[in-house]
Design a protein around this motif. Structure first.
Motif, PDB file in Angstrom:
ATOM      1  N   GLY A 163       0.640  -1.143   0.008  1.00 33.28           N
ATOM      2  CA  GLY A 163      -0.036   0.019   0.197  1.00 33.28           C
ATOM      3  C   GLY A 163       0.952   1.002   0.007  1.00 33.28           C
ATOM      4  O   GLY A 163       2.037   1.195   0.073  1.00 33.28           O
ATOM      5  N   THR A 164       0.148   2.220  -0.089  1.00 30.37           N
ATOM      6  CA  THR A 164       0.840   3.575  -0.035  1.00 30.37           C
ATOM      7  C   THR A 164       0.482   4.215   1.371  1.00 30.37           C
ATOM      8  O   THR A 164      -0.679   4.629   1.514  1.00 30.37           O
ATOM      9  N   PHE A 165       1.406   4.608   2.177  1.00 28.98           N
ATOM     10  CA  PHE A 165       1.165   4.886   3.596  1.00 28.98           C
ATOM     11  C   PHE A 165       1.601   6.080   3.916  1.00 28.98           C
ATOM     12  O   PHE A 165       2.961   6.698   3.266  1.00 28.98           O
ATOM     13  N   SER A 166       0.990   6.997   4.555  1.00 25.60           N
ATOM     14  CA  SER A 166       1.368   8.384   5.075  1.00 25.60           C
ATOM     15  C   SER A 166       0.914   8.580   6.488  1.00 25.60           C
ATOM     16  O   SER A 166       0.107   7.872   7.001  1.00 25.60           O
ATOM     17  N   TRP A 167       1.762   9.529   7.029  1.00 16.24           N
ATOM     18  CA  TRP A 167       1.513   9.711   8.540  1.00 16.24           C
ATOM     19  C   TRP A 167       1.208  10.988   8.971  1.00 16.24           C
ATOM     20  O   TRP A 167       1.900  12.048   8.083  1.00 16.24           O
ATOM     21  N   SER A 168       0.398  11.569   9.954  1.00 13.64           N
ATOM     22  CA  SER A 168       0.352  12.685  10.280  1.00 13.64           C
ATOM     23  C   SER A 168       0.015  12.671  11.958  1.00 13.64           C
ATOM     24  O   SER A 168       0.053  11.464  12.340  1.00 13.64           O
ATOM     25  N   GLY A 169      -0.424  13.802  12.471  1.00 14.56           N
ATOM     26  CA  GLY A 169      -0.649  13.720  13.827  1.00 14.56           C
ATOM     27  C   GLY A 169       0.154  13.146  14.783  1.00 14.56           C
ATOM     28  O   GLY A 169       0.398  12.576  15.675  1.00 14.56           O
ATOM     29  N   GLY A 170       1.565  13.915  14.376  1.00 18.45           N
ATOM     30  CA  GLY A 170       2.715  13.292  15.229  1.00 18.45           C
ATOM     31  C   GLY A 170       3.183  11.990  15.018  1.00 18.45           C
ATOM     32  O   GLY A 170       3.949  11.621  16.016  1.00 18.45           O
ATOM     33  N   GLY A 171       2.851  11.389  13.911  1.00 16.22           N
ATOM     34  CA  GLY A 171       3.098  10.094  13.820  1.00 16.22           C
ATOM     35  C   GLY A 171       2.167   8.863  14.133  1.00 16.22           C
ATOM     36  O   GLY A 171       2.368   7.838  14.286  1.00 16.22           O
ATOM     37  N   TYR A 172       1.133   9.390  14.889  1.00 14.90           N
ATOM     38  CA  TYR A 172       0.019   8.512  15.219  1.00 14.90           C
ATOM     39  C   TYR A 172      -1.091   8.298  14.738  1.00 14.90           C
ATOM     40  O   TYR A 172      -2.155   7.625  15.001  1.00 14.90           O
ATOM     41  N   THR A 173      -1.123   9.002  13.350  1.00 18.87           N
ATOM     42  CA  THR A 173      -2.566   8.674  12.461  1.00 18.87           C
ATOM     43  C   THR A 173      -1.821   8.286  11.046  1.00 18.87           C
ATOM     44  O   THR A 173      -0.909   8.973  10.594  1.00 18.87           O
ATOM     45  N   MET A 174      -2.065   7.361  10.708  1.00 19.86           N
ATOM     46  CA  MET A 174      -1.870   6.537   9.464  1.00 19.86           C
ATOM     47  C   MET A 174      -2.816   6.568   8.292  1.00 19.86           C
ATOM     48  O   MET A 174      -3.978   6.222   8.780  1.00 19.86           O
ATOM     49  N   THR A 175      -2.416   7.013   7.093  1.00 15.64           N
ATOM     50  CA  THR A 175      -3.391   6.610   6.087  1.00 15.64           C
ATOM     51  C   THR A 175      -2.806   5.581   5.013  1.00 15.64           C
ATOM     52  O   THR A 175      -1.706   5.803   4.974  1.00 15.64           O
ATOM     53  N   VAL A 176      -3.653   4.747   4.639  1.00 15.29           N
ATOM     54  CA  VAL A 176      -3.181   3.708   3.530  1.00 15.29           C
ATOM     55  C   VAL A 176      -4.088   3.719   2.491  1.00 15.29           C
ATOM     56  O   VAL A 176      -5.513   3.701   2.465  1.00 15.29           O
ATOM     57  N   LYS A 177      -3.688   3.526   1.141  1.00 15.68           N
ATOM     58  CA  LYS A 177      -4.498   3.502   0.099  1.00 15.68           C
ATOM     59  C   LYS A 177      -3.678   2.264  -0.633  1.00 15.68           C
ATOM     60  O   LYS A 177      -2.592   2.003  -0.709  1.00 15.68           O
ATOM     61  N   PRO A 178      -4.503   1.122  -1.234  1.00 17.04           N
ATOM     62  CA  PRO A 178      -4.047   0.162  -1.931  1.00 17.04           C
ATOM     63  C   PRO A 178      -3.097   0.695  -3.188  1.00 17.04           C
ATOM     64  O   PRO A 178      -3.206   1.771  -3.543  1.00 17.04           O
ATOM     65  N   ASN A 179      -2.108  -0.427  -3.227  1.00 18.26           N
ATOM     66  CA  ASN A 179      -1.054   0.384  -4.290  1.00 18.26           C
ATOM     67  C   ASN A 179      -1.500  -0.179  -5.634  1.00 18.26           C
ATOM     68  O   ASN A 179      -0.591  -0.065  -6.497  1.00 18.26           O
ATOM     69  N   GLY A 180      -2.494  -0.802  -5.900  1.00 20.73           N
ATOM     70  CA  GLY A 180      -2.800  -1.436  -7.151  1.00 20.73           C
ATOM     71  C   GLY A 180      -2.369  -2.727  -7.481  1.00 20.73           C
ATOM     72  O   GLY A 180      -2.869  -3.096  -8.462  1.00 20.73           O
ATOM     73  N   SER A 181      -1.917  -3.398  -6.676  1.00 21.95           N
ATOM     74  CA  SER A 181      -1.658  -4.790  -6.728  1.00 21.95           C
ATOM     75  C   SER A 181      -2.337  -5.734  -6.076  1.00 21.95           C
ATOM     76  O   SER A 181      -1.886  -6.768  -5.495  1.00 21.95           O
ATOM     77  N   GLY A 182      -3.712  -5.361  -5.993  1.00 20.86           N
ATOM     78  CA  GLY A 182      -4.559  -5.940  -5.139  1.00 20.86           C
ATOM     79  C   GLY A 182      -5.100  -5.099  -3.829  1.00 20.86           C
ATOM     80  O   GLY A 182      -4.870  -4.081  -3.657  1.00 20.86           O
ATOM     81  N   ASN A 183      -6.164  -5.801  -3.330  1.00 22.98           N
ATOM     82  CA  ASN A 183      -6.667  -5.010  -2.068  1.00 22.98           C
ATOM     83  C   ASN A 183      -6.240  -5.394  -0.860  1.00 22.98           C
ATOM     84  O   ASN A 183      -6.530  -5.053   0.253  1.00 22.98           O
ATOM     85  N   THR A 184      -5.105  -6.250  -0.820  1.00 21.61           N
ATOM     86  CA  THR A 184      -4.309  -6.715   0.555  1.00 21.61           C
ATOM     87  C   THR A 184      -3.284  -5.902   0.672  1.00 21.61           C
ATOM     88  O   THR A 184      -2.354  -5.782   0.120  1.00 21.61           O
ATOM     89  N   PHE A 185      -3.661  -5.248   1.879  1.00 21.80           N
ATOM     90  CA  PHE A 185      -2.393  -4.514   2.581  1.00 21.80           C
ATOM     91  C   PHE A 185      -2.494  -4.604   3.970  1.00 21.80           C
ATOM     92  O   PHE A 185      -3.213  -5.230   4.490  1.00 21.80           O
ATOM     93  N   GLY A 186      -1.171  -4.124   4.678  1.00 27.38           N
ATOM     94  CA  GLY A 186      -1.262  -4.427   5.973  1.00 27.38           C
ATOM     95  C   GLY A 186       0.000  -3.678   6.706  1.00 27.38           C
ATOM     96  O   GLY A 186       0.599  -2.991   6.118  1.00 27.38           O
TER      97      GLY A 186
END
Length: 61
Positions: free
Chosen positions: A17-40
């Motif tokens: 997936g494509t991961f990004s962080w905000s909120g001092g590193g305690y809030t993570m946003t993830v979007k699937p990277n196009g190679s399926g819906n499985t991320f973790g």
């Protein structure tokens, strides 16, 4: 998906997936990277990756 965790927990590993962080590193946003819906991610508390995760919120986008 947006996931919020509590201190001293941290995300230690991410995959498929494509991961990004905000909120001092305690809030993570993830979007699937196009190679399926499985991320973790793996969390750890005080360096212990076997500790039970404490996710305070999880929102699907």
């Amino acid at each position: 998906m947006t996931v919020a965790i509590t201190s001293p927990q941290k995300v230690s590993t991410t995959w498929s997936g494509t991961f990004s962080w905000s909120g001092g590193g305690y809030t993570m946003t993830v979007k699937p990277n196009g190679s399926g819906n499985t991320f973790g991610f793996t969390t750890m508390t005080n360096g212990n990756s076997g500790a039970r995760p404490r996710i305070t919120s999880c929102v699907l986008m």
